[in-house]
Design a protein around this motif. Structure first.
Motif, PDB file in Angstrom:
ATOM      1  N   SER A  39     162.117  44.470  33.778  1.00 29.50           N
ATOM      2  CA  SER A  39     162.876  45.145  32.731  1.00 29.50           C
ATOM      3  C   SER A  39     162.569  44.498  31.386  1.00 29.50           C
ATOM      4  CB  SER A  39     164.376  45.053  33.027  1.00 29.50           C
ATOM      5  OG  SER A  39     165.144  45.667  32.015  1.00 29.50           O
ATOM      6  N   PHE A  40     162.136  45.326  30.408  1.00 27.28           N
ATOM      7  CA  PHE A  40     161.813  44.831  29.074  1.00 27.28           C
ATOM      8  C   PHE A  40     162.773  45.428  28.055  1.00 27.28           C
ATOM      9  CE2 PHE A  40     157.555  45.318  31.216  1.00 27.28           C
ATOM     10  CZ  PHE A  40     157.478  43.987  31.610  1.00 27.28           C
ATOM     11  N   PRO A  41     163.137  44.678  27.014  1.00 27.96           N
ATOM     12  CA  PRO A  41     164.020  45.229  25.982  1.00 27.96           C
ATOM     13  C   PRO A  41     163.406  46.463  25.348  1.00 27.96           C
ATOM     14  CG  PRO A  41     163.769  42.857  25.715  1.00 27.96           C
ATOM     15  CD  PRO A  41     162.760  43.288  26.734  1.00 27.96           C
ATOM     16  N   PRO A  42     164.238  47.448  24.946  1.00 30.85           N
ATOM     17  CA  PRO A  42     163.694  48.653  24.301  1.00 30.85           C
ATOM     18  C   PRO A  42     163.020  48.318  22.986  1.00 30.85           C
ATOM     19  CG  PRO A  42     166.082  48.591  24.104  1.00 30.85           C
ATOM     20  CD  PRO A  42     165.695  47.485  25.053  1.00 30.85           C
ATOM     21  N   GLU A  43     162.099  49.197  22.579  1.00 29.11           N
ATOM     22  CA  GLU A  43     161.288  48.946  21.386  1.00 29.11           C
ATOM     23  C   GLU A  43     162.130  48.670  20.150  1.00 29.11           C
ATOM     24  OE1 GLU A  43     158.126  48.661  20.912  1.00 29.11           O
ATOM     25  OE2 GLU A  43     157.268  49.268  22.814  1.00 29.11           O
ATOM     26  N   ILE A  50     163.131  49.259  29.161  1.00 27.50           N
ATOM     27  CA  ILE A  50     161.906  49.789  29.756  1.00 27.50           C
ATOM     28  C   ILE A  50     161.745  49.128  31.120  1.00 27.50           C
ATOM     29  CG2 ILE A  50     159.395  49.922  29.527  1.00 27.50           C
ATOM     30  CD1 ILE A  50     159.878  49.756  26.453  1.00 27.50           C
ATOM     31  N   ARG A  51     161.735  49.933  32.204  1.00 26.53           N
ATOM     32  CA  ARG A  51     161.655  49.388  33.551  1.00 26.53           C
ATOM     33  C   ARG A  51     160.357  49.826  34.219  1.00 26.53           C
ATOM     34  NH1 ARG A  51     167.145  50.850  33.046  1.00 26.53           N
ATOM     35  NH2 ARG A  51     168.560  49.070  33.239  1.00 26.53           N
ATOM     36  N   VAL A  52     159.703  48.889  34.868  1.00 22.47           N
ATOM     37  CA  VAL A  52     158.498  49.184  35.628  1.00 22.47           C
ATOM     38  C   VAL A  52     158.609  48.506  36.987  1.00 22.47           C
ATOM     39  CG1 VAL A  52     156.969  49.550  33.664  1.00 22.47           C
ATOM     40  CG2 VAL A  52     157.306  47.241  34.519  1.00 22.47           C
ATOM     41  N   THR A  53     158.016  49.107  38.002  1.00 21.97           N
ATOM     42  CA  THR A  53     158.131  48.614  39.368  1.00 21.97           C
ATOM     43  C   THR A  53     156.773  48.229  39.915  1.00 21.97           C
ATOM     44  OG1 THR A  53     160.034  50.063  39.752  1.00 21.97           O
ATOM     45  CG2 THR A  53     158.940  49.171  41.690  1.00 21.97           C
ATOM     46  N   GLY A  54     156.705  47.051  40.532  1.00 21.99           N
ATOM     47  CA  GLY A  54     155.473  46.581  41.149  1.00 21.99           C
ATOM     48  C   GLY A  54     155.647  46.425  42.646  1.00 21.99           C
ATOM     49  N   THR A  55     154.544  46.460  43.377  1.00 19.29           N
ATOM     50  CA  THR A  55     154.547  46.307  44.826  1.00 19.29           C
ATOM     51  C   THR A  55     154.017  44.923  45.187  1.00 19.29           C
ATOM     52  OG1 THR A  55     154.175  48.681  45.124  1.00 19.29           O
ATOM     53  CG2 THR A  55     153.705  47.259  47.008  1.00 19.29           C
ATOM     54  N   ILE A  56     154.680  44.270  46.123  1.00 21.01           N
ATOM     55  CA  ILE A  56     154.289  42.933  46.540  1.00 21.01           C
ATOM     56  C   ILE A  56     153.113  43.004  47.501  1.00 21.01           C
ATOM     57  CG2 ILE A  56     155.024  40.825  47.721  1.00 21.01           C
ATOM     58  CD1 ILE A  56     156.317  41.235  45.010  1.00 21.01           C
ATOM     59  N   GLY A  57     152.011  42.368  47.130  1.00 20.94           N
ATOM     60  CA  GLY A  57     150.834  42.227  47.989  1.00 20.94           C
ATOM     61  C   GLY A  57     150.284  40.842  47.782  1.00 20.94           C
ATOM     62  N   VAL A  62     151.784  45.174  37.056  1.00 23.97           N
ATOM     63  CA  VAL A  62     152.497  46.299  36.449  1.00 23.97           C
ATOM     64  C   VAL A  62     152.038  46.459  35.007  1.00 23.97           C
ATOM     65  CG1 VAL A  62     154.580  46.114  37.882  1.00 23.97           C
ATOM     66  CG2 VAL A  62     154.432  44.834  35.750  1.00 23.97           C
ATOM     67  N   SER A  63     152.153  47.663  34.505  1.00 26.03           N
ATOM     68  CA  SER A  63     151.833  47.915  33.102  1.00 26.03           C
ATOM     69  C   SER A  63     152.903  47.306  32.213  1.00 26.03           C
ATOM     70  CB  SER A  63     151.752  49.422  32.848  1.00 26.03           C
ATOM     71  OG  SER A  63     151.675  49.694  31.464  1.00 26.03           O
ATOM     72  N   LEU A  64     152.483  46.700  31.120  1.00 31.61           N
ATOM     73  CA  LEU A  64     153.429  46.167  30.130  1.00 31.61           C
ATOM     74  C   LEU A  64     153.851  47.234  29.130  1.00 31.61           C
ATOM     75  CD1 LEU A  64     151.802  42.677  29.545  1.00 31.61           C
ATOM     76  CD2 LEU A  64     153.936  43.155  30.747  1.00 31.61           C
ATOM     77  N   ARG A  65     153.333  48.442  29.291  1.00 28.85           N
ATOM     78  CA  ARG A  65     153.709  49.619  28.506  1.00 28.85           C
ATOM     79  C   ARG A  65     153.534  49.417  26.998  1.00 28.85           C
ATOM     80  NH1 ARG A  65     157.066  52.972  31.682  1.00 28.85           N
ATOM     81  NH2 ARG A  65     156.295  52.835  33.823  1.00 28.85           N
ATOM     82  N   THR A  66     152.464  48.737  26.621  1.00 28.16           N
ATOM     83  CA  THR A  66     152.196  48.557  25.188  1.00 28.16           C
ATOM     84  C   THR A  66     150.721  48.261  24.993  1.00 28.16           C
ATOM     85  OG1 THR A  66     152.788  47.326  23.183  1.00 28.16           O
ATOM     86  CG2 THR A  66     152.705  46.079  25.237  1.00 28.16           C
ATOM     87  N   GLY A  77     155.652  37.183  29.081  1.00 30.92           N
ATOM     88  CA  GLY A  77     156.527  36.041  29.310  1.00 30.92           C
ATOM     89  C   GLY A  77     157.819  36.435  30.012  1.00 30.92           C
ATOM     90  N   ILE A  78     158.373  37.581  29.605  1.00 34.22           N
ATOM     91  CA  ILE A  78     159.599  38.078  30.253  1.00 34.22           C
ATOM     92  C   ILE A  78     159.318  38.392  31.718  1.00 34.22           C
ATOM     93  CG2 ILE A  78     161.246  39.977  30.294  1.00 34.22           C
ATOM     94  CD1 ILE A  78     160.935  40.152  27.239  1.00 34.22           C
ATOM     95  N   ALA A  79     158.192  39.074  31.980  1.00 37.13           N
ATOM     96  CA  ALA A  79     157.842  39.423  33.356  1.00 37.13           C
ATOM     97  C   ALA A  79     157.633  38.171  34.207  1.00 37.13           C
ATOM     98  CB  ALA A  79     156.584  40.293  33.362  1.00 37.13           C
TER      99      ALA A  79
END
Length: 530
Positions: A39-43, A50-57, A62-66, A77-79
């Motif tokens: 979860s990232f703070p909104p712009e 802004i939420r993104v989901t990753g799969t554990i392997g 995940v995309s940082l959406r920027t 750093g947040i991730a």
């Protein structure tokens, strides 16, 4: 175990930066194929995170959406911190939730869903079907099977690992919360916005105390200013957000009489919120309260506090008759466009046309650069994105490609762009305009352009306080689309306006479809002078 710091990387198939991290072997063994939510703070510092989901392997990515390197660095750093917290939770093992904790968690889901859809609840028929489907699941004894994936995603978002019994009880509780939310949203959709009399049945969610709670409890004093400074360094907010949030923090400190974050309770936040409402502030929920919630959420995610004292606090403010903002009418739009035609100043000449015939926000078009006026599949378009010299947009969905209306092209807009070159179209000396240094609070030049344009509109006699000088164009465009029978999803795609539905992220309107819709918007005629 401290995880080694990773750096944002590039994706081969996208311009967005990527968070990529090797997953420790013990986490792979326990969580292979599982999900982790970031979860990232909104712009712009308000609105949905802004939420993104990753799969554990063997790794998680995940995309940082920027595309912005500085924003990517902060989000990386947040991730990193969130992934480390996730791993620590997995190593602690599944938690067993008490009955009160299960009901409190279902209340978090209920409030989040209702708040998300409150303003645009959609059709009453959707919510009748929603409740009917939930009843069928219960009748078939299929609540855990059908609600389970939603609960798993919710738990991942909350970074909670629970045992199977707790999960099943949470499925039942969220099933009931879903029905309660569905009935309330059905009333909202019918125009009945009275509060839910049963909304207070949920106890406060205080989180799950880790087994090593005493060792993990943060010690010492954490001031509001210290917290804001840490959040600011990682989030890279705009200068206007920094100024606005500082005023919110000052207000909270004055109300509390101290600035120790760890002494703030939920009762304190509620009392502050009540005082703001009583003082007549109109946007407490989306302004002051949203900002403080975001700060405390950041503190909780980074193990600076053990619970978010603002979680669950909201404002039930209703707009009174005569207060809702209104669109321009056709005559007013025609009049302003005629005034724009007579102007030589580029912003006054072109921005009203661009706003009226695309429904764009003034801040989006005021920061256009010439290199983003291009063609896609033969259609002239403007690519709305954060300005290359450090601009910003409202949220992720605001970044889009919008066809340019033929009436604007006929008036010579493309010739104007060609003469201006690749840099900013409406502000400053392109050679001197540079990005602000990291951490530096500088108002983007396009803000001044937008303010001067609003003053020009008011000076020309458009003084209705319910019609925002620039934003009333956006309202007019939406209303025009509705009158012409243009699908809401197409109008939303053109305007970068999310409806609040999960399906929004799956819609990508073809340029030809958006172009056909924009061409249907007629240019209003200017009033005839007598």
């Amino acid at each position: 175990m401290v995880l080694a710091m990773s750096r944002p990387s590039r994706r081969s198939d996208s311009a967005h930066f990527l968070f990529r991290k090797r997953v420790p072997a013990d986490i792979q063994a326990k969580q292979a194929g599982g999900k982790v939510v970031f979860s990232f703070p909104p712009e712009m510092g308000s609105g949905e995170p802004i939420r993104v989901t990753g799969t554990i392997g063997t790794e998680v990515k995940v995309s940082l959406r920027t595309r912005d390197p500085e924003v990517a660095k902060a989000r990386n750093g947040i991730a990193q911190a969130q992934f480390q917290a996730f791993c620590e939770g997995v190593r602690r093992g599944p938690e067993t939730l008490t009955h009160a904790q299960v009901i409190a968690l279902s209340g978090v889901w209920y409030r989040r869903w209702v708040d998300r859809l409150r303003d645009m609840p959609g059709s009453p028929a959707v919510w009748r079907k929603w409740v009917d489907l939930l009843d069928r699941a219960a009748a078939k004894g299929a609540v855990v099977r059908e609600i389970g994936p939603i609960v798993d995603e919710f738990l991942a978002e909350e970074r909670l690992t629970v045992d199977e019994d707790s999960r099943e009880r949470l499925c039942d509780a969220i099933h009931k919360a879903m029905k309660q939310a569905g009935r309330l949203l059905h009333r909202f959709a019918e125009g009945d916005y009275r509060p839910d009399p049963d909304a207070d049945r949920f106890p406060e969610w205080r989180g799950v105390r880790p087994k090593s709670a005493e060792a993990d409890t943060p010690k010492g004093t954490l001031t509001l200013d210290d917290l804001f400074g840490r959040w600011k360094r990682e989030s890279s907010p705009s200068a206007s957000t920094i100024t606005t949030w500082r005023s919110y923090i000052r207000s909270l400190k004055e109300h509390l009489g101290h600035d120790d974050v760890r002494r703030i309770t939920k009762a304190d936040v509620v009392a502050w919120k009540d005082a703001l409402v009583a003082a007549g502030f109109a946007s407490v929920r989306k302004g002051q309260l949203a900002a403080i919630k975001a700060l405390f959420s950041y503190a909780l995610q980074n193990n600076l506090i053990t619970a978010n004292p603002a979680d669950g606090v909201t404002v039930r403010q209703k707009k009174k008759a005569g207060e809702r903002m209104l669109p321009y009418d056709d005559t007013e739009v025609g009049h302003i466009l005629a005034l724009a035609d007579a102007e030589t100043n580029p912003a006054k000449r072109w921005l009203p046309w661009l706003m009226a015939l695309s429904g764009a926000r003034v801040g989006e078009v005021a920061q256009l650069w010439g290199q983003r006026i291009t063609a896609v599949d033969g259609v002239p378009v403007m690519k709305i994105a954060p300005a290359e010299d450090g601009g910003s947009l409202k949220n992720e969905g605001s970044e889009r490609t919008v066809p340019i209306h033929p009436a604007i092209i006929e008036r010579g807009f493309l010739d104007f762009v060609q003469k201006r070159g690749d840099g900013p179209l409406f502000y400053g000396d392109r050679r001197k305009h540079v990005r602000a240094k990291p951490g530096e609070a500088r108002r983007h030049a396009s803000k001044g352009v937008a303010n001067h344009l609003a003053a020009w509109v008011r000076e020309n006699g458009f003084t209705d306080p319910r019609k925002a000088p620039s934003h009333a164009f956006r309202h007019w465009f939406k209303t025009r689309c509705q009158r012409l029978g243009i699908l809401d999803s197409i109008a939303d795609a053109i305007q970068g306006h999310a409806s609040g539905q999960e399906a929004d992220g799956y819609r990508h309107g073809p340029i030809a479809t958006l172009d056909e819709a924009i061409r249907r918007i007629p240019v209003p005629e200017a009033p005839t002078r007598r």
